[in-house]
Design a protein around this motif. Sequence first.
Motif, mmCIF file in Angstrom:
data_model
loop_
_atom_site.group_PDB
_atom_site.id
_atom_site.type_symbol
_atom_site.label_atom_id
_atom_site.label_comp_id
_atom_site.label_asym_id
_atom_site.label_seq_id
_atom_site.Cartn_x
_atom_site.Cartn_y
_atom_site.Cartn_z
ATOM 1 N N ARG A 173 0.818 -1.217 0.000
ATOM 2 C CA ARG A 173 0.000 0.000 0.000
ATOM 3 C C ARG A 173 0.854 1.270 0.000
ATOM 4 O O ARG A 173 0.465 2.304 -0.518
ATOM 5 C CB ARG A 173 -0.947 -0.006 1.195
ATOM 6 N N ASP A 174 2.057 1.169 0.583
ATOM 7 C CA ASP A 174 2.952 2.339 0.644
ATOM 8 C C ASP A 174 3.341 2.816 -0.753
ATOM 9 O O ASP A 174 3.753 3.965 -0.930
ATOM 10 C CB ASP A 174 4.228 2.001 1.418
ATOM 11 N N ASP A 175 3.255 1.911 -1.735
ATOM 12 C CA ASP A 175 3.650 2.280 -3.101
ATOM 13 C C ASP A 175 2.549 3.026 -3.857
ATOM 14 O O ASP A 175 2.807 3.582 -4.921
ATOM 15 C CB ASP A 175 3.994 1.017 -3.918
ATOM 16 N N ILE A 176 1.330 3.011 -3.322
ATOM 17 C CA ILE A 176 0.195 3.560 -4.090
ATOM 18 C C ILE A 176 0.385 5.048 -4.432
ATOM 19 O O ILE A 176 0.198 5.430 -5.584
ATOM 20 C CB ILE A 176 -1.154 3.269 -3.384
ATOM 21 N N PRO A 177 0.785 5.925 -3.472
ATOM 22 C CA PRO A 177 0.989 7.339 -3.850
ATOM 23 C C PRO A 177 2.018 7.493 -4.976
ATOM 24 O O PRO A 177 1.779 8.222 -5.950
ATOM 25 C CB PRO A 177 1.478 7.990 -2.561
ATOM 26 N N GLU A 178 3.155 6.781 -4.865
ATOM 27 C CA GLU A 178 4.197 6.849 -5.910
ATOM 28 C C GLU A 178 3.616 6.471 -7.273
ATOM 29 O O GLU A 178 3.878 7.118 -8.280
ATOM 30 C CB GLU A 178 5.353 5.885 -5.583
ATOM 31 N N LEU A 179 2.837 5.394 -7.269
ATOM 32 C CA LEU A 179 2.222 4.926 -8.516
ATOM 33 C C LEU A 179 1.247 5.958 -9.066
ATOM 34 O O LEU A 179 1.204 6.217 -10.264
ATOM 35 C CB LEU A 179 1.469 3.619 -8.264
ATOM 36 N N ALA A 180 0.469 6.544 -8.163
ATOM 37 C CA ALA A 180 -0.515 7.551 -8.587
ATOM 38 C C ALA A 180 0.190 8.748 -9.222
ATOM 39 O O ALA A 180 -0.197 9.204 -10.304
ATOM 40 C CB ALA A 180 -1.350 7.999 -7.387
ATOM 41 N N TRP A 181 1.267 9.224 -8.588
ATOM 42 C CA TRP A 181 2.017 10.359 -9.163
ATOM 43 C C TRP A 181 2.575 9.999 -10.546
ATOM 44 O O TRP A 181 2.522 10.790 -11.475
ATOM 45 C CB TRP A 181 3.164 10.782 -8.222
ATOM 46 N N HIS A 182 3.093 8.758 -10.636
ATOM 47 C CA HIS A 182 3.669 8.299 -11.909
ATOM 48 C C HIS A 182 2.594 8.272 -13.007
ATOM 49 O O HIS A 182 2.824 8.737 -14.125
ATOM 50 C CB HIS A 182 4.288 6.908 -11.704
ATOM 51 N N LEU A 183 1.424 7.721 -12.670
ATOM 52 C CA LEU A 183 0.352 7.596 -13.674
ATOM 53 C C LEU A 183 -0.195 8.965 -14.092
ATOM 54 O O LEU A 183 -0.483 9.189 -15.269
ATOM 55 C CB LEU A 183 -0.784 6.709 -13.143
ATOM 56 N N ILE A 184 -0.309 9.877 -13.119
ATOM 57 C CA ILE A 184 -0.785 11.238 -13.458
ATOM 58 C C ILE A 184 0.223 11.909 -14.390
ATOM 59 O O ILE A 184 -0.143 12.506 -15.403
ATOM 60 C CB ILE A 184 -1.003 12.081 -12.167
ATOM 61 N N ALA A 185 1.511 11.788 -14.045
ATOM 62 C CA ALA A 185 2.563 12.397 -14.879
ATOM 63 C C ALA A 185 2.518 11.821 -16.295
ATOM 64 O O ALA A 185 2.614 12.555 -17.281
ATOM 65 C CB ALA A 185 3.930 12.160 -14.246
ATOM 66 N N ARG A 186 2.331 10.499 -16.380
ATOM 67 C CA ARG A 186 2.303 9.864 -17.700
ATOM 68 C C ARG A 186 1.096 10.354 -18.497
ATOM 69 O O ARG A 186 1.194 10.641 -19.682
ATOM 70 C CB ARG A 186 2.269 8.338 -17.549
#
Length: 203
Positions: A173-186
């Motif tokens: 779950r700790d990775d979810i914010p990182e993933l969200a930022w990555h997907l928004i940037a993409r």
Amino acid sequence: ANFGLKDVMEMVRQVAPLNSQALILGETGVGKEVIANAIHYSSPRYDEAFIKVNCGAIPENLVESEFFGHRKGAFTGADTARTGLFEVANGGTLFLDELGELDKSMQVKLLRFLESGEVRRVGENEPFKVDVRIVCATNRDLQEMVNDGTFREDLVFRVNTFEIHLPPLRERRDDIPELAWHLIARHLKRESVPKSILAPETI
């Protein structure tokens, strides 16, 4: 062992420069292809071909021709010669997704390639060398398949030079914010986005 995203990316950093095989394990949808991509594009082969094959999506009778190619007239319906994916990926990386779906005869042929670096087109006698790095992924338990007799133990040993286990998101779950930022940037076609783009209560 299960890893978070940072551990996985550290493993990618370690394995990418090597020429060794890598095996990516994890459930469907955890991002195995993303990791295979990262390995290829962080490697010295980054400007060569990255070819993805879903081993479960090719009809059984065409797998060998798809992988290794065939000469014209090699079998009924082979109206033209075909270049196999191993040849197309020459110099680059071949990503074999859903490795557990390969039947026993193709497992033998893949093993032979990993041992010799040679492929032989269907209908031809002479093998030829190709320089291809193999990265595999599966959502199946290969050791269980070995125990059942449906997967070759020597092939598991060959493809599993470097194992990367991708846990499902519910376990990281700790990775979810990182993933969200990555997907928004993409989505915005940017390198990165400010962390403040997500409201604090959503993190």
